[in-house]
Design a protein around this motif. Structure first.
Motif, PDB file in Angstrom:
ATOM      1  N   SER A   1       1.621  49.318 -80.058  1.00 38.15           N
ATOM      2  CA  SER A   1       0.990  48.204 -79.348  1.00 38.15           C
ATOM      3  C   SER A   1       0.556  48.606 -77.937  1.00 38.15           C
ATOM      4  O   SER A   1      -0.190  47.875 -77.289  1.00 38.15           O
ATOM      5  CB  SER A   1       1.944  47.010 -79.275  1.00 38.15           C
ATOM      6  N   TYR A   2       1.030  49.755 -77.464  1.00 29.91           N
ATOM      7  CA  TYR A   2       0.624  50.269 -76.156  1.00 29.91           C
ATOM      8  C   TYR A   2      -0.391  51.410 -76.284  1.00 29.91           C
ATOM      9  O   TYR A   2      -0.696  52.072 -75.302  1.00 29.91           O
ATOM     10  CB  TYR A   2       1.836  50.797 -75.394  1.00 29.91           C
ATOM     11  N   SER A   3      -0.910  51.631 -77.474  1.00 26.26           N
ATOM     12  CA  SER A   3      -1.707  52.830 -77.709  1.00 26.26           C
ATOM     13  C   SER A   3      -3.170  52.677 -77.340  1.00 26.26           C
ATOM     14  O   SER A   3      -3.870  53.680 -77.208  1.00 26.26           O
ATOM     15  CB  SER A   3      -1.600  53.255 -79.175  1.00 26.26           C
ATOM     16  N   ARG A   4      -3.677  51.446 -77.166  1.00 27.07           N
ATOM     17  CA  ARG A   4      -5.104  51.283 -76.919  1.00 27.07           C
ATOM     18  C   ARG A   4      -5.384  50.014 -76.125  1.00 27.07           C
ATOM     19  O   ARG A   4      -4.542  49.109 -76.055  1.00 27.07           O
ATOM     20  CB  ARG A   4      -5.876  51.262 -78.231  1.00 27.07           C
ATOM     21  N   ASP A   5      -6.593  49.971 -75.554  1.00 28.68           N
ATOM     22  CA  ASP A   5      -7.021  48.763 -74.869  1.00 28.68           C
ATOM     23  C   ASP A   5      -7.925  47.948 -75.798  1.00 28.68           C
ATOM     24  O   ASP A   5      -7.769  48.015 -77.022  1.00 28.68           O
ATOM     25  CB  ASP A   5      -7.691  49.093 -73.524  1.00 28.68           C
ATOM     26  N   MET A   6      -8.887  47.209 -75.259  1.00 32.08           N
ATOM     27  CA  MET A   6      -9.662  46.276 -76.070  1.00 32.08           C
ATOM     28  C   MET A   6     -11.008  46.831 -76.538  1.00 32.08           C
ATOM     29  O   MET A   6     -11.838  46.077 -77.036  1.00 32.08           O
ATOM     30  CB  MET A   6      -9.875  44.979 -75.286  1.00 32.08           C
TER      31      MET A   6
ATOM     32  N   ALA B   1      -9.991  53.735 -71.514  1.00 31.77           N
ATOM     33  CA  ALA B   1      -9.407  54.597 -70.482  1.00 31.77           C
ATOM     34  C   ALA B   1      -7.886  54.635 -70.533  1.00 31.77           C
ATOM     35  O   ALA B   1      -7.275  55.614 -70.097  1.00 31.77           O
ATOM     36  CB  ALA B   1      -9.862  54.135 -69.094  1.00 31.77           C
ATOM     37  N   ALA B   2      -7.261  53.580 -71.055  1.00 33.00           N
ATOM     38  CA  ALA B   2      -5.800  53.543 -71.130  1.00 33.00           C
ATOM     39  C   ALA B   2      -5.288  53.927 -72.515  1.00 33.00           C
ATOM     40  O   ALA B   2      -4.098  53.771 -72.801  1.00 33.00           O
ATOM     41  CB  ALA B   2      -5.292  52.151 -70.756  1.00 33.00           C
ATOM     42  N   ASN B   3      -6.164  54.433 -73.381  1.00 32.94           N
ATOM     43  CA  ASN B   3      -5.745  54.766 -74.739  1.00 32.94           C
ATOM     44  C   ASN B   3      -4.900  56.039 -74.768  1.00 32.94           C
ATOM     45  O   ASN B   3      -5.197  57.022 -74.087  1.00 32.94           O
ATOM     46  CB  ASN B   3      -6.965  54.955 -75.644  1.00 32.94           C
TER      47      ASN B   3
ATOM     48  N   LEU C   1     -11.682  58.017 -53.553  1.00 31.91           N
ATOM     49  CA  LEU C   1     -11.636  59.035 -54.599  1.00 31.91           C
ATOM     50  C   LEU C   1     -10.757  58.577 -55.765  1.00 31.91           C
ATOM     51  O   LEU C   1     -11.125  58.755 -56.935  1.00 31.91           O
ATOM     52  CB  LEU C   1     -11.093  60.354 -54.029  1.00 31.91           C
ATOM     53  N   PHE C   2      -9.625  57.963 -55.455  1.00 27.96           N
ATOM     54  CA  PHE C   2      -8.700  57.551 -56.514  1.00 27.96           C
ATOM     55  C   PHE C   2      -9.125  56.246 -57.185  1.00 27.96           C
ATOM     56  O   PHE C   2      -8.826  56.022 -58.356  1.00 27.96           O
ATOM     57  CB  PHE C   2      -7.275  57.427 -55.960  1.00 27.96           C
ATOM     58  N   ILE C   3      -9.815  55.374 -56.446  1.00 31.46           N
ATOM     59  CA  ILE C   3     -10.289  54.133 -57.053  1.00 31.46           C
ATOM     60  C   ILE C   3     -11.390  54.464 -58.057  1.00 31.46           C
ATOM     61  O   ILE C   3     -12.355  55.140 -57.735  1.00 31.46           O
ATOM     62  CB  ILE C   3     -10.808  53.161 -55.983  1.00 31.46           C
ATOM     63  N   GLY C   4     -11.224  54.004 -59.281  1.00 30.44           N
ATOM     64  CA  GLY C   4     -12.195  54.303 -60.328  1.00 30.44           C
ATOM     65  C   GLY C   4     -11.955  55.620 -61.032  1.00 30.44           C
ATOM     66  O   GLY C   4     -12.749  56.018 -61.884  1.00 30.44           O
ATOM     67  N   SER C   5     -10.860  56.324 -60.705  1.00 35.49           N
ATOM     68  CA  SER C   5     -10.604  57.628 -61.322  1.00 35.49           C
ATOM     69  C   SER C   5      -9.884  57.510 -62.664  1.00 35.49           C
ATOM     70  O   SER C   5      -9.595  58.528 -63.303  1.00 35.49           O
ATOM     71  CB  SER C   5      -9.796  58.521 -60.371  1.00 35.49           C
ATOM     72  N   GLU C   6      -9.586  56.298 -63.097  1.00 34.24           N
ATOM     73  CA  GLU C   6      -9.065  56.024 -64.440  1.00 34.24           C
ATOM     74  C   GLU C   6      -7.775  56.798 -64.753  1.00 34.24           C
ATOM     75  O   GLU C   6      -7.550  57.230 -65.881  1.00 34.24           O
ATOM     76  CB  GLU C   6     -10.132  56.318 -65.490  1.00 34.24           C
ATOM     77  N   GLY C   7      -6.936  56.979 -63.748  1.00 39.81           N
ATOM     78  CA  GLY C   7      -5.656  57.640 -63.981  1.00 39.81           C
ATOM     79  C   GLY C   7      -5.752  59.122 -64.243  1.00 39.81           C
ATOM     80  O   GLY C   7      -4.777  59.740 -64.681  1.00 39.81           O
ATOM     81  N   THR C   8      -6.895  59.736 -63.955  1.00 40.56           N
ATOM     82  CA  THR C   8      -7.058  61.168 -64.208  1.00 40.56           C
ATOM     83  C   THR C   8      -6.589  62.032 -63.049  1.00 40.56           C
ATOM     84  O   THR C   8      -6.469  63.248 -63.200  1.00 40.56           O
ATOM     85  CB  THR C   8      -8.534  61.507 -64.500  1.00 40.56           C
ATOM     86  N   LEU C   9      -6.342  61.430 -61.890  1.00 41.56           N
ATOM     87  CA  LEU C   9      -5.968  62.207 -60.709  1.00 41.56           C
ATOM     88  C   LEU C   9      -4.568  61.905 -60.203  1.00 41.56           C
ATOM     89  O   LEU C   9      -4.014  62.689 -59.419  1.00 41.56           O
ATOM     90  CB  LEU C   9      -6.974  61.949 -59.571  1.00 41.56           C
ATOM     91  N   GLY C  10      -3.994  60.797 -60.590  1.00 35.52           N
ATOM     92  CA  GLY C  10      -2.675  60.414 -60.115  1.00 35.52           C
ATOM     93  C   GLY C  10      -2.324  59.017 -60.592  1.00 35.52           C
ATOM     94  O   GLY C  10      -3.132  58.348 -61.251  1.00 35.52           O
ATOM     95  N   VAL C  11      -1.103  58.581 -60.269  1.00 33.55           N
ATOM     96  CA  VAL C  11      -0.629  57.242 -60.647  1.00 33.55           C
ATOM     97  C   VAL C  11      -0.502  56.402 -59.386  1.00 33.55           C
ATOM     98  O   VAL C  11       0.301  56.711 -58.496  1.00 33.55           O
ATOM     99  CB  VAL C  11       0.727  57.305 -61.377  1.00 33.55           C
TER     100      VAL C  11
END
Length: 457
Positions: free
Chosen positions: A22-27, A74-76, A190-200
Motif C-alpha cells: 500500500s506504500y509502493s505507489r502514488d496515484m 515520484a514516490a513509487n 535546488l532541493f525544492i522540486g528534486s523529488e527526493g533524489t538529492l536528500g530527505v
C-alpha cells in the motif's frame, strides 16, 4: 533490518508485504512500481539520519514518501528499496506572527497548516487540489502549485529555508529566516522540486502572508474555447492579478454538473467556463472584478455573474476541485500536467479535442488559466488493455503538444517515473549532464530515489 529497527523502533518498520504494497505507489497509474523490502516511519530528524546511514551502509536505495497524493510516480518504490515515510513527522514547530513565518516538519498536512496560521491572521498560499490530505514534504519535493498560483506563486515562492538529510547522514541547513539573503548558492531552491533524489527534507521554514480579505467570485461562460482564451490573455494584458483564475472545458462542466446534481450557470453546450476570484477586498476587489467582467463580455461571454456571497463562491470552487472525482463516473482517469503560454491555452484545449477524437477516449481539460498550467485528463476503461494503451499514447501526445506550443512537460506534478524521456527532450543534453553532475555530487551511490526524473546513464 536490525539497524532499521534500532533506528526507529520495531513499530516503525513494516515488512508485511500486504502492508508495504500500500506504500509502493502514488496515484499515477502509468508509473512503474515495485514492492519495497521495508517501509520505515521515522518520527524525528535523528531517526531519518539513522535510517539513511543504515541504508547507505547496506547499499539499499531509499524512496522518500509523504501521503502518496502525487501524480507522477515520484514516490513509487523501486526493487529492493526502503520507502521512508515522513507522515509521523507532523509537528508545526513554530508560528512566528511578527516575522510572518512558520517552521514545520514534512508530515504536516497542507490544510492543517493553513488552518493553524489562519488563527493567527496569516495565510500559507500553496493549495494543491489534494490540499486536504497532501503533506508539506510532498509539496516541497514536487514544488507543488494549486489554484492560487496566479497571484501567490508555487511552493518554492513560500519557502525561506530547509533542513535536509544528505546521503552520508549529515544534516544540511539551507536558507535563513530573513526576508532577504543572497549568501552563497540558493541551495533551498535546488532541493525544492528534486523529488527526493538529492536528500530527505526534515524541516522547512515557510514564509506566510497576511490573511487576505474574503474573496469575491466571478464566473463567465463562453461558446468557444478561443473566446475564453482571448479573455484570459486580455485580463493578463490589462494588468489585473486575481487571486484565482480557473478554466473548465465542456467535458469537465458536464461531468461536474452530473456529479454534483447542479447547474453551474452555463447554457447547454457551453464550451468553456472561467472562474475568477479577487481577495483584494473592498473597492480594490470590486475594481478587479469589474475589469474582468468587462473583458469577458468584450471577448464574447454569453453569461457573466459576479458575487461576493461566500457560500456561492465556495460552491463554484468546489465544482472546480471536484472535476477528477466527477470523471470517475465514466471510468478511470489519467491526469496530465502541462504548462503553456497563457496566449496558447485555447490551442491546447482544441488540440486535446483532436487527440480525444484520434484516440477514441474522453479527455477533459481543466486548469489554472492564470498561469497556463493545464490538466488534460484522459478517461479510460481500466479493465481494457487496449484502452489503457490508447490512454498512454494520448498522454504522450498531450506532452508533445505542450512542447510544440512553447510550454513545459510539467507545471506542478513533477517528472517522477513517467516523464524522464520528456525531461530529456525539454532540457537537452547539456541540461541533462548538469542534472546528473549535481546528483552525483550529492548522492554518489545513487541511493536516493534512483530512476526518478532521469537515469544516471
Amino acid at each position: 533490518m536490525a539497524a532499521l529497527r534500532a533506528a526507529v523502533g520495531a513499530d516503525g518498520v513494516l515488512t508485511d508485504t500486504e502492508v508495504t504494497a500500500s506504500y509502493s505507489r502514488d496515484m499515477m497509474p502509468l508509473a512503474p512500481s515495485a514492492t519495497p523490502v521495508a517501509v520505515v516511519l521515522p518520527s524525528s530528524t535523528e531517526q531519518v539520519r539513522a535510517v539513511v546511514r543504515a541504508c547507505a551502509a547496506a547499499g539499499v536505495p531509499i524512496v522518500p514518501r509523504g501521503a502518496g497524493s502525487g501524480l507522477s510516480g515520484a514516490a513509487n518504490a523501486v526493487a529492493g528499496c526502503v520507502v521512508l515515510v515522513t507522515t509521523r513527522m507532523n509537528q508545526i514547530i513554530e508560528v512566528d506572527a511578527d516575522n510572518r513565518l512558520a517552521v514545520v516538519e514534512p508530515g504536516v498536512v497542507n490544510l492543517d497548516l493553513r488552518a493553524a496560521v489562519e488563527k493567527r491572521g496569516l495565510f500559507y498560499p500553496p493549495d494543491p487540489s489534494s490540499y486536504d490530505w497532501c503533506t508539506i514534504g510532498g509539496n516541497l519535493s514536487t514544488n507543488a502549485g494549486g489554484l492560487c498560483c496566479v497571484k501567490y506563486g508555487v511552493t518554492t515562492d513560500s519557502v525561506l529555508g530547509l533542513e535536509v538529510v544528505l546521503a552520508d547522514g549529515e544534516l544540511l541547513r539551507t536558507g535563513r529566516r530573513t526576508v532577504k539573503g543572497v549568501a552563497g548558492y540558493d541551495l533551498t531552491k535546488l532541493f525544492i522540486g528534486s523529488e527526493g533524489t538529492l536528500g530527505v527534507i526534515t524541516r522547512a521554514t515557510l514564509a506566510l502572508r497576511p490573511l487576505p480579505q474574503a474573496p469575491a467570485t466571478l464566473v463567465a461562460a463562453f461558446d468557444s474555447t478561443a473566446a475564453a482564451g482571448a479573455a484570459v490573455a486580455t485580463i493578463v494584458r490589462e494588468g489585473v492579478v486575481p487571486s484565482l483564475m480557473e478554466i473548465m472545458d465542456q467535458t469537465s462542466i458536464s461531468a461536474v454538473e452530473q456529479h454534483l446534481n447542479t447547474e453551474l450557470g452555463a447554457e447547454p453546450g457551453c464550451a468553456a467556463l472561467l472562474i475568477c476570484q479577487s481577495d483584494s477586498g473592498g473597492d480594490a476587489g470590486r475594481r478587479e472584478l469589474a475589469v474582468i467582467e468587462q473583458v469577458c463580455r468584450d471577448s464574447g461571454a454569453n453569461l457573466v455573474h459576479a458575487t461576493d456571497d461566500l457560500a456561492e463562491g465556495r460552491m463554484l470552487l468546489a465544482a472546480r476541485r471536484s472535476v477528477l472525482t466527477a470523471l470517475e463516473v465514466y471510468g478511470a482517469w489519467l491526469t496530465d500536467d502541462v504548462c503553456v503560454p497563457r496566449t496558447r491555452i485555447a490551442e491546447l484545449i482544441s488540440g486535446c479535442e483532436r487527440i480525444s477524437r484520434e484516440c477514441g477516449l474522453r479527455i477533459a481539460v481543466v486548469g489554472h488559466a492564470g498561469d497556463g498550467n493545464m490538466h488534460p485528463t484522459i478517461v479510460y476503461d481500466p479493465t481494457s488493455e487496449r484502452e489503457f494503451a490508447r490512454a498512454r499514447t494520448a498522454f504522450g501526445d498531450i506532452l508533445a503538444l505542450g512542447l510544440r506550443l512553447g510550454g513545459t512537460i510539467t507545471g506542478e506534478h513533477g517528472v517522477g517515473k513517467i516523464k524522464q524521456e520528456w525531461l530529456a527532450r525539454e532540457i537537452g543534453p547539456v541540461g541533462l549532464r548538469v542534472h546528473r553532475g549535481i546528483k552525483a555530487a550529492l548522492d554518489p551511490d545513487n541511493l536516493f530515489n534512483p530512476g526518478s526524473m532521469f537515469s544516471m546513464s
